[in-house]
Design a protein around this motif. Structure first.
Motif, PDB file in Angstrom:
ATOM      1  N   ALA A  57      -7.486 -15.822 -14.632  1.00  0.00           N
ATOM      2  CA  ALA A  57      -6.438 -16.845 -14.725  1.00  0.00           C
ATOM      3  C   ALA A  57      -5.065 -16.345 -15.125  1.00  0.00           C
ATOM      4  O   ALA A  57      -4.071 -16.679 -14.503  1.00  0.00           O
ATOM      5  N   HIS A 104      -3.797 -13.115 -15.815  1.00  0.00           N
ATOM      6  CA  HIS A 104      -3.305 -11.955 -15.065  1.00  0.00           C
ATOM      7  C   HIS A 104      -2.498 -10.925 -15.851  1.00  0.00           C
ATOM      8  O   HIS A 104      -1.669 -10.239 -15.272  1.00  0.00           O
ATOM      9  N   PRO A 136     -18.830  -9.305 -10.786  1.00  0.00           N
ATOM     10  CA  PRO A 136     -18.813  -9.439  -9.321  1.00  0.00           C
ATOM     11  C   PRO A 136     -18.017 -10.671  -8.861  1.00  0.00           C
ATOM     12  O   PRO A 136     -17.309 -10.614  -7.857  1.00  0.00           O
ATOM     13  N   HIS A 154     -14.441  -9.658  -8.889  1.00  0.00           N
ATOM     14  CA  HIS A 154     -14.119  -8.766  -7.763  1.00  0.00           C
ATOM     15  C   HIS A 154     -14.050  -9.525  -6.445  1.00  0.00           C
ATOM     16  O   HIS A 154     -13.273  -9.193  -5.571  1.00  0.00           O
ATOM     17  N   GLN A 155     -14.894 -10.563  -6.326  1.00  0.00           N
ATOM     18  CA  GLN A 155     -14.878 -11.349  -5.097  1.00  0.00           C
ATOM     19  C   GLN A 155     -13.776 -12.402  -5.095  1.00  0.00           C
ATOM     20  O   GLN A 155     -13.604 -13.117  -4.113  1.00  0.00           O
ATOM     21  N   GLN A 182     -10.859 -17.031  -9.263  1.00  0.00           N
ATOM     22  CA  GLN A 182      -9.471 -17.260  -8.907  1.00  0.00           C
ATOM     23  C   GLN A 182      -9.371 -18.333  -7.827  1.00  0.00           C
ATOM     24  O   GLN A 182      -8.490 -19.207  -7.882  1.00  0.00           O
ATOM     25  N   ALA A 216      -7.552 -21.919  -8.202  1.00  0.00           N
ATOM     26  CA  ALA A 216      -6.445 -22.258  -7.304  1.00  0.00           C
ATOM     27  C   ALA A 216      -6.775 -23.516  -6.503  1.00  0.00           C
ATOM     28  O   ALA A 216      -5.900 -24.356  -6.255  1.00  0.00           O
ATOM     29  N   LYS A 251      -6.668  -3.593  -9.808  1.00  0.00           N
ATOM     30  CA  LYS A 251      -5.943  -4.153  -8.666  1.00  0.00           C
ATOM     31  C   LYS A 251      -6.463  -5.560  -8.381  1.00  0.00           C
ATOM     32  O   LYS A 251      -7.652  -5.799  -8.360  1.00  0.00           O
ATOM     33  N   GLU A 252      -5.518  -6.424  -8.157  1.00  0.00           N
ATOM     34  CA  GLU A 252      -5.822  -7.830  -7.918  1.00  0.00           C
ATOM     35  C   GLU A 252      -6.607  -7.986  -6.609  1.00  0.00           C
ATOM     36  O   GLU A 252      -6.215  -7.442  -5.587  1.00  0.00           O
ATOM     37  N   PRO A 253      -7.699  -8.750  -6.617  1.00  0.00           N
ATOM     38  CA  PRO A 253      -8.365  -9.017  -5.343  1.00  0.00           C
ATOM     39  C   PRO A 253      -7.603 -10.098  -4.582  1.00  0.00           C
ATOM     40  O   PRO A 253      -6.760 -10.780  -5.151  1.00  0.00           O
ATOM     41  N   ILE A 254      -7.896 -10.223  -3.299  1.00  0.00           N
ATOM     42  CA  ILE A 254      -7.278 -11.281  -2.512  1.00  0.00           C
ATOM     43  C   ILE A 254      -8.063 -12.553  -2.774  1.00  0.00           C
ATOM     44  O   ILE A 254      -9.267 -12.566  -2.576  1.00  0.00           O
ATOM     45  N   SER A 255      -7.388 -13.572  -3.233  1.00  0.00           N
ATOM     46  CA  SER A 255      -8.168 -14.729  -3.659  1.00  0.00           C
ATOM     47  C   SER A 255      -7.606 -16.037  -3.133  1.00  0.00           C
ATOM     48  O   SER A 255      -7.143 -16.853  -3.882  1.00  0.00           O
ATOM     49  N   PHE A 256      -7.616 -16.190  -1.839  1.00  0.00           N
ATOM     50  CA  PHE A 256      -7.292 -17.504  -1.277  1.00  0.00           C
ATOM     51  C   PHE A 256      -8.531 -18.080  -0.621  1.00  0.00           C
ATOM     52  O   PHE A 256      -9.339 -17.356  -0.104  1.00  0.00           O
TER      53      PHE A 256
END
Lengths: 573, 138, 342
Positions: free
Chosen positions: A219, A221, A449, A452-453, A457, A461, A568-573
């Motif tokens: 949350a 960051h 995990p 990471h997935q 996030q 969102a 490193k931030e994962p892609i989370s959309f």
């Protein structure tokens, strides 16, 4: 019905009791049917009868909703397992919640002056807000810190800054709460080393460091290292504190930022507790005895605007935690079962429009925190969404707590809402929601995990987006924003003007510090730390050595990053 | 001339060290739902990273969310770097906790409209669409 | 401004490249003339495609591979494709998040593309965008497919070397075979090799590949019912020089700590050497060129077909005719084609 009664009653007496109870329920059902007819026959307002988390609520709750509940087991009494009604037997009759307001700005010297003022006013605890560079592990003179030094909190780049922050403040007498996570282990060591300089041993240190890295990935960051090494640092601190600083809380497991980022009440509850379980599991895996560290775990929840849902959330949190600690993790000491929490009113609920209305919002939220049994409370200032709060608005926020504590009467009776059909049903519903979320997290393979997935996030969102849609469609009314907007046009935003001198002074001080320290010791302690990071030895003593040698925050971070890597931030959309 | 094939491309970025991305993500999703192609850069971006991405992605708009009070540093810096990179046609807009007087000062420096707390996403979408329509008919 | 675009493009100006890509991607007026102008040199770059299911870690892997090529001083162009929302036509392109380390490296160019309704894993114009990047002078081009689940076959027409990325969670080797991944992979990567099941998945894929190559068939007794006569021709063991055949490697990586990346880069290099040595590269490029010409013709035919008012009128009339019971869709189509080919 207690076990004792059951033993004594005869079969026929029991049957009679059951028949009596069934008759009561049948009577109630008949009454309720009449009510339903009346209810259905009457037009309703065009409004959405849900909580702000989107939970559908019934118009009425009755004994029928609680017919199957075992309230003796699930609700119990305050200070006793499962602590639904409060962590302590006497609650606010012995001690009111601690009124702790968060502060920190500019340089260590300026914040030090503010702390001395607050202590003179009778405050017994301090709460440190760090600036963004410090939160991210950058020194004030790092290029990425440009423009952000001392802006949203105090800049602390080395032991020298920490010494100045607490100069003249006896660290054996005040409890200090530090809101820092990514580089928490480093700031903690600066703090311990600063106390040493005052001649104060870690054994007597009281206070809390937030140190909850999992919710940072989810949350807020402000991370530094990837999850696995970051968790290792936390377990190192739990281990070190359990022997060297037994009065210090080395972690505050926080739902606040999860909620502020958009989560629902149930998500806040479940993610926070699941994170807590993760720390417990990691520490147990290290070989620590759960009863050696669990009593020092503390929590931090948001208190949002939906009055009953927030009270129910705090009650459910205590019950879930107690059950898991006792039954899943085998804790034997009741201190390990007891969830103690700090609470803060919801920053996201404040509106820029008609900012004075925020006083009212904060007051209701604060009351929910008190009725939910919080141990300490920060009330937001009405203008926080617009600027660094003025002295007047901070005072009003504090007065709000005092009016609540001394005038409203809510502190007289412990957990006064217990037994309410609605509140108990809501508490149960939140607990069930949390259990369902725990199962989802387990299906992902656990918290790390899931991070990471990008699952947490995405969940957060998604909820944030839903709330935005509810507001824009008018499904949810926010006074002054999408309705009752007369008077909302004129928004006075006044941000703190950053005096560039703050950054210059801080950078100059760092240059002097770098010139005066023994750089050979710096190099040696840093390289020893890097070596220790490669092994599984506890790194707290190594970082303490670095701190004592006046290694800077970024130098220490860098020495660790060599082994741990950067997150490193994962892609989370 | 407006070309139906031509999508509106927007870079949504979160500059600085502040990690509060709730607003940035809500606006990114809303832009997508409005039919824009949104390039989301993630957190902790420097102005150099933002401009490099804006140029490579050939976006029409750079939208930034700044809550840390560093807007007077970050917005102009991105504008200047974009101009230097030959991307002076790109609109720089955004939102955050920004006083009216600062908004005016930034407008004078070539920054587009900035949106404060409580803005409807539909207002931001309409602003971008109008701006693009105006640019593309010129 | 667009008049001097080819000049600025040839001068190596990054904004000119970015604009040329946009023109191509949008198929703006005159884009084919622009491509004709820019593509005279023919393909030079080494093109590597990454494909695989969602959550396989393609972006992270791609970032690591890009870094490795930067360390070898190669200039790298990257295209990452994400899905377009079927509801709004918009898209959220998030692959740059994983490549932030590369963000300001002047030797790297990253472009995000929305699939814009195309279902083959790439956008309709991705292949042409790769040509544009190639013409700009990147030594290495990396392209990542959408990764929404179905097999993304277009990658084989876009890249010289296709890397299929799988994770233990994405299913077993049988599923990979059913999905047609055995046919498109030049290299298999089992990413997230620290997860349970990774080793087993890699082993299964190796076995499946051996089976496919027919090596396993030699040892199978006839009574198990395997008859080479029933095996499709292209799957039969090749009788001639095994040295000519590419052995598909199955590698294990971990994008979190970079384990296995040097092996992957080496395997891509080996595949390149094989492509060049065996003549396969020329064949693949020829195939690609042929496909491009066909694409252009088809696109133009489609455009021309519906461009004239006369044709559209005839269509409307034909449809009304069908409603009156005069003719079928086939007779109307025949009439339209006659009109078009007149």
């Amino acid at each position: 019905m207690s076990t004792l009664e059951r033993d004594v009653l005869s079969r026929s007496e029991l049957d009679a009791l059951v028949r009596e109870r069934e008759a009561e329920l049948a009577e109630l059902k008949a009454q309720l049917n009449e009510w339903i007819e009346a209810y259905d026959a009457t037009p309703k307002r065009d409004a959405s009868f849900t909580t702000i988390s989107g939970r559908e609520l019934k118009p009425l709750y009755t004994a029928l909703d609680r017919a199957d509940a075992d309230d003796t087991e699930a609700v119990g009494l305050p200070g006793f397992y499962p602590f639904t009604r409060g962590p302590y037997a006497t609650m606010y009759r012995t001690r009111l919640w601690t009124m702790r307001q968060f502060a920190g700005f500019a340089t260590a010297e300026e914040t030090n002056e503010r702390y001395k003022y607050l202590l003179d006013q009778g405050q017994t605890g301090l709460s440190v807000a760090f600036d963004f560079p410090t939160l991210m592990g950058y020194d004030s003179d790092h290029p990425r810190s440009l423009g952000e030094v001392g802006v949203c909190g105090v800049a602390i780049s080395s032991l020298a800054d920490m010494e100045r922050l607490f100069e003249g403040i006896p660290l054996d007498q005040v409890s200090v709460s530090m809101t820092i996570n990514g580089p928490a282990i480093i700031l903690f060591c600066f703090y311990v080393a600063a106390a040493e300089k005052q001649g104060v041993s870690p054994e007597v240190l009281r206070g809390t460091v937030q140190n909850d890295i999992l919710k940072e990935y989810q949350a807020q960051h402000a991370w530094v290292f990837p999850p696995e090494p970051a968790l290792r640092c936390i377990v190192d601190m739990l281990e070190w504190c359990s022997t060297h600083a037994p009065k210090y809380n080395p972690i505050s497991i926080s739902g606040y930022h999860i909620r502020e980022a958009g989560a629902t009440a149930a998500q806040e509850l479940a993610f926070t507790l699941r994170n807590g379980f993760e720390y417990v599991e990691r520490a147990i895996a290290r070989g620590l005895d759960v009863d050696d560290f669990a009593p020092r775990l503390s929590f931090f929840f948001d208190v949002h605007s939906d009055f009953f849902e927030e009270i129910a959330k705090l009650r459910a949190a205590r019950r879930i935690w107690a059950r898991a600690m006792r039954d899943t993790y085998g804790a034997k000491d009741p201190e390990s079962w007891r969830l103690r929490t700090h609470a803060q009113t919801a920053g996201v609920s404040l509106t820029a429009q008609q900012a004075e209305n925020n006083i009212v919002r904060v007051a209701y939220q604060a009351m929910a925190a008190a009725l939910g049994g919080a141990q300490s409370l920060h009330t937001n200032s009405m203008d926080e969404t617009l600027a660094l709060p003025t002295e007047k608005s901070v005072r009003i926020a504090l007065r709000t707590q005092q009016i609540l504590a001394f005038e409203s009467g809510v502190t007289n009776t412990i957990d006064p809402l217990a037994g309410s059909y609605f509140l108990e049903s809501l508490t149960d519903a939140l607990e069930q929601d949390a259990q369902a979320i725990f199962e989802e997290v387990d299906a992902l393979g656990g918290v790390v995990p899931g991070i990471h997935q990008g699952w947490f996030q995405q969940q957060i969102a998604g909820s944030a987006m839903q709330q935005q849609r509810d507001i824009e469609s008018g499904r949810r009314v926010v006074v002054g924003v999408n309705d009752f907007t007369d008077g909302s046009g004129d928004i006075q935003i006044d941000t703190l003007k950053i005096d560039p001198a703050v950054e210059r002074r801080q950078v100059d001080a760092m240059a002097r510090m770098r010139a005066s320290r023994d750089n050979q010791v710096v190099t040696r302690t840093l390289s020893d730390l890097t070596t220790a990071c490669r092994t599984d030895e506890n790194i707290v003593p190594r970082i303490l050595d670095c701190a004592r040698a006046y290694c800077t925050l970024y130098e220490i971070r860098h020495a660790m990053e060599d082994v741990f890597g950067a997150y490193k931030e994962p892609i989370s959309f | 001339m407006t070309d139906p094939q031509r999508r509106i491309r927007v870079l949504v970025a979160k500059p600085g060290l502040d990690g509060h991305d709730r607003g940035a993500k809500v606006i990114a999703s809303s832009f997508r739902d409005a039919g824009f192609e949104v390039i989301y850069t993630g957190l902790h971006q420097t102005p150099e990273m933002i401009v490099s991405a804006a140029v490579q992605e050939d976006v029409d708009v750079v939208a930034m969310s700044v809550l840390s009070g560093a807007h007077m540093t970050l917005f102009p810096r991105v504008r200047v770097l974009l101009d230097e990179a030959g991307a002076d046609h790109v609109l720089v807009t955004g939102g955050g906790i920004i006083p009216e007087s600062d908004m005016e000062a930034l407008e004078a420096l070539g920054i587009g409209r900035l949106f404060g707390p409580g803005t409807r996403t539909t207002d931001a979408i309409a602003y971008v669409k109008d701006w693009i329509a105006h640019q593309r008919t010129q | 401004m667009s008049t001097d675009l080819p000049t600025r493009f040839r001068d190596g100006k990054v904004p000119a490249l970015a604009r040329a890509i946009s023109i191509t991607e949008d198929q703006r007026d005159g884009f084919e003339e622009l491509l004709h102008e820019l593509l005279r040199a023919g393909p030079q770059a080494k093109r590597v495609g990454l494909t695989g299911p969602p959550g396989a870690g393609k972006s992270s892997l791609l970032a690591l591979v890009a870094n490795a090529y930067r360390a070898l001083d190669e200039r790298v162009g990257i295209v990452a494709v994400d899905p377009t929302s079927p509801y709004s036509g918009g898209a959220l392109l998030g692959d740059r998040i994983r490549m932030n380390d590369l963000a300001t490296d002047p030797g790297i160019f990253i472009r995000s593309m929305a699939s814009r309704g195309s279902l083959g894993g790439l956008a309709t114009t991705t292949k042409e965008v790769l040509d544009v990047m190639d013409a700009f002078g990147f030594e290495r081009i990396l392209v990542e497919t959408v990764g929404v689940g179905q097999t993304e076959l277009e990658i084989t027409a876009a890249a010289d070397t296709v890397v299929v990325v799988l994770v233990p969670e994405s299913g077993d080797a049988v599923q990979a075979m059913k999905a047609g991944l055995m046919e498109i992979a030049d290299i298999f990567v089992v990413n997230k090799a620290d997860r349970p099941g990774a080793g087993r998945l890699a082993k299964e894929i190796r076995q499946a590949l051996h089976l496919r190559a027919g090596e396993a068939l030699h040892d199978v007794p006839a009574h198990h019912g395997v008859d080479l006569q029933n095996v499709p021709l292209e799957l039969r063991p090749e009788s001639s020089g095994d040295s000519e055949r590419w052995e598909i490697p199955v590698l294990e990586t971990n994008a979190l700590d970079g384990a296995g990346i040097p092996d992957l880069v080496a395997a891509i290099g080996d595949h390149r050497a094989w492509l060049e040595g065996s003549g396969e590269l020329a064949a693949r490029r020829r195939h690609r060129t042929r496909g491009r010409v066909q694409d252009v013709v088809q696109r133009e035919m489609r455009r021309v077909a519906w461009a004239s008012d006369e044709v559209r009128r005839s269509l409307d009339e034909g449809v009304r005719g069908i409603e009156r019971g005069e003719g079928t869709p086939y007779s109307v189509a025949r009439d339209l084609l006659a009109l078009l080919l007149r």
